[in-house]
Design a protein around this motif. Structure first.
Motif, mmCIF file in Angstrom:
data_model
loop_
_atom_site.group_PDB
_atom_site.id
_atom_site.type_symbol
_atom_site.label_atom_id
_atom_site.label_comp_id
_atom_site.label_asym_id
_atom_site.label_seq_id
_atom_site.Cartn_x
_atom_site.Cartn_y
_atom_site.Cartn_z
ATOM 1 N N LEU A 180 0.850 -1.188 0.000
ATOM 2 C CA LEU A 180 0.000 0.000 0.000
ATOM 3 C C LEU A 180 0.888 1.242 0.000
ATOM 4 C CD1 LEU A 180 -2.867 1.364 0.424
ATOM 5 C CD2 LEU A 180 -2.307 1.316 2.876
ATOM 6 N N GLN B 220 1.308 5.621 -1.467
ATOM 7 C CA GLN B 220 0.535 6.838 -1.668
ATOM 8 C C GLN B 220 0.022 6.968 -3.102
ATOM 9 O OE1 GLN B 220 2.164 10.510 -0.120
ATOM 10 N NE2 GLN B 220 3.298 9.437 1.465
ATOM 11 N N THR C 228 -1.657 0.800 -5.065
ATOM 12 C CA THR C 228 -1.509 -0.433 -4.294
ATOM 13 C C THR C 228 -1.248 -1.586 -5.243
ATOM 14 O OG1 THR C 228 -3.082 0.393 -2.644
ATOM 15 C CG2 THR C 228 -2.631 -1.979 -2.630
ATOM 16 N N LYS D 140 -3.103 4.987 -0.381
ATOM 17 C CA LYS D 140 -3.488 5.674 0.847
ATOM 18 C C LYS D 140 -3.541 7.166 0.571
ATOM 19 C CE LYS D 140 -1.049 7.061 4.426
ATOM 20 N NZ LYS D 140 -1.793 8.271 4.852
ATOM 21 N N GLU E 277 -5.314 9.745 5.505
ATOM 22 C CA GLU E 277 -6.171 8.574 5.647
ATOM 23 C C GLU E 277 -5.464 7.480 6.448
ATOM 24 O OE1 GLU E 277 -9.024 6.130 2.573
ATOM 25 O OE2 GLU E 277 -6.937 6.421 1.977
ATOM 26 N N PRO F 272 -4.223 3.876 7.160
ATOM 27 C CA PRO F 272 -3.929 2.758 6.252
ATOM 28 C C PRO F 272 -4.998 1.669 6.264
ATOM 29 C CG PRO F 272 -1.953 3.399 7.435
ATOM 30 C CD PRO F 272 -3.082 4.174 8.046
ATOM 31 N N ALA G 104 -7.789 2.675 3.975
ATOM 32 C CA ALA G 104 -7.368 2.559 2.577
ATOM 33 C C ALA G 104 -7.363 1.096 2.122
ATOM 34 C CB ALA G 104 -5.989 3.179 2.398
ATOM 35 N N CYS H 239 2.853 -1.316 4.354
ATOM 36 C CA CYS H 239 1.995 -0.133 4.337
ATOM 37 C C CYS H 239 2.756 1.164 4.566
ATOM 38 C CB CYS H 239 0.922 -0.234 5.433
ATOM 39 S SG CYS H 239 -0.193 -1.633 5.250
ATOM 40 N N GLY I 245 2.425 5.097 5.826
ATOM 41 C CA GLY I 245 1.572 5.775 6.800
ATOM 42 C C GLY I 245 1.773 5.377 8.243
#
Length: 297
Positions: A7, A9, A12, A27, A31, A33, A36, A56, A58
């Motif tokens: 994931l 920005q 994905t 993401k 937000e 994760p 998202a 991920c 974030g």
């Protein structure tokens, strides 16, 4: 079999049993994760896996408690074991396959992870408001900011405004100027800034060179944070979208080499998906704060 997810920005990616799925939904700025991932999974074809490895963006270097992530993956994939991984660690494992060194991942944001003698360090990954210096969002934001300034007569345009006319028009069309759509506009403009710098536009070159200095500082701090010294010869890999620009990478490497002369600049052997899969198969216990496991019984 491990189903791996990356994931980011700007989108994905999912890999499962040789099948690769890519979506532009990543993401969004601000937000969670978890939110998202749910949106992405709701719009992904049905897949099944006992183990899921989630890389991920974030997390800002600290993976949270994993129960909600484990339940999410159980809901969509029937998974009973879920590795929740900071994307910097996944990138490090994928690129260097756990050898000593630093991996700088540049996408919309920036995260750098170093490994040395079994220990890890993590730098940046602080989000676009107070961090991610030199990343895609930062480059695009600086470029559009400067182009808008030139349009208002704040400084003498050196050609940047002409190059960024489409992005300036897109900015004008935004209903909310600091929305997630604005962040996406900035990220998608990074490559154009680097191309403008290569074309010799001085304001673009200034932004590029500042970004390279900031990223070099991040790499150096990462190695020192892993208890390395300037006398070592760490392997350093740089990957991600903006790293496709050779001039940008060269500028980062030159600055790092001034401080760590023995640094060995290598190509990444793999990416976050490769790293997530390897972690899901081999790092089967928690390694906080960058890796935590969740289980559904």
């Amino acid at each position: 079999m491990v189903l791996s997810v990356d994931l980011g920005q700007s989108g994905t990616r999912i890999r499962s049993n040789g099948k690769n799925i890519t979506t532009a939904r990543g993401k969004l700025a601000g937000e969670d994760p978890l939110v998202a991932l749910r949106v992405v999974f709701e719009n992904t074809e049905k897949l099944e896996a006992e183990t899921v490895a989630l890389s991920c963006t974030g997390f800002n270097g600290i993976v949270p408690q994993t129960a909600a992530y484990a339940n999410l993956c159980h809901e969509f994939f029937g998974a009973t074991h879920v590795a929740v991984i900071d994307d910097g660690l996944a990138g490090f494992i994928g690129a260097l396959q756990a050898r000593s060194g630093v991996v700088l991942s540049i996408g919309g944001g920036v995260v750098s992870v170093g490994g040395n003698k079994g220990g890890f360090s993590h730098r940046d990954g602080l989000g676009s408001t107070f961090g991610d210096e030199g990343g895609g969002f930062w480059l695009g934001k600086c470029a559009i900011t400067r182009a808008l300034a030139y349009r208002q007569g704040r400084g003498a345009d050196d050609g940047l405004l002409k190059v960024f006319m489409a992005e300036v028009a897109a900015y004008d069309d935004l209903d909310v100027k600091n929305s997630t759509d604005a962040a996406t506009l900035a990220i998608n403009s990074a490559h154009k800034l680097l191309d403008a710098a290569d074309a010799g536009i001085k304001s673009a070159m200034k932004i590029r060179d500042e970004g390279a200095q900031l990223l070099a500082d991040t790499v150096i701090a990462t190695w020192f944070g892993a208890h390395g010294t300037e006398l070592d010869s760490p392997e350093i890999a740089i990957h991600g979208g903006p790293s496709r620009n050779r001039s940008y990478v060269d500028a980062i490497q030159r600055t790092v080499a001034q401080v760590i002369p023995g640094a060995q600049f290598v190509d990444a052997l793999g990416d976050n998906l490769d790293g997530a899969k390897w972690i899901g198969e081999n790092m089967l216990t928690d390694s906080p704060p960058l890796l935590r496991w969740g289980h559904v019984i």
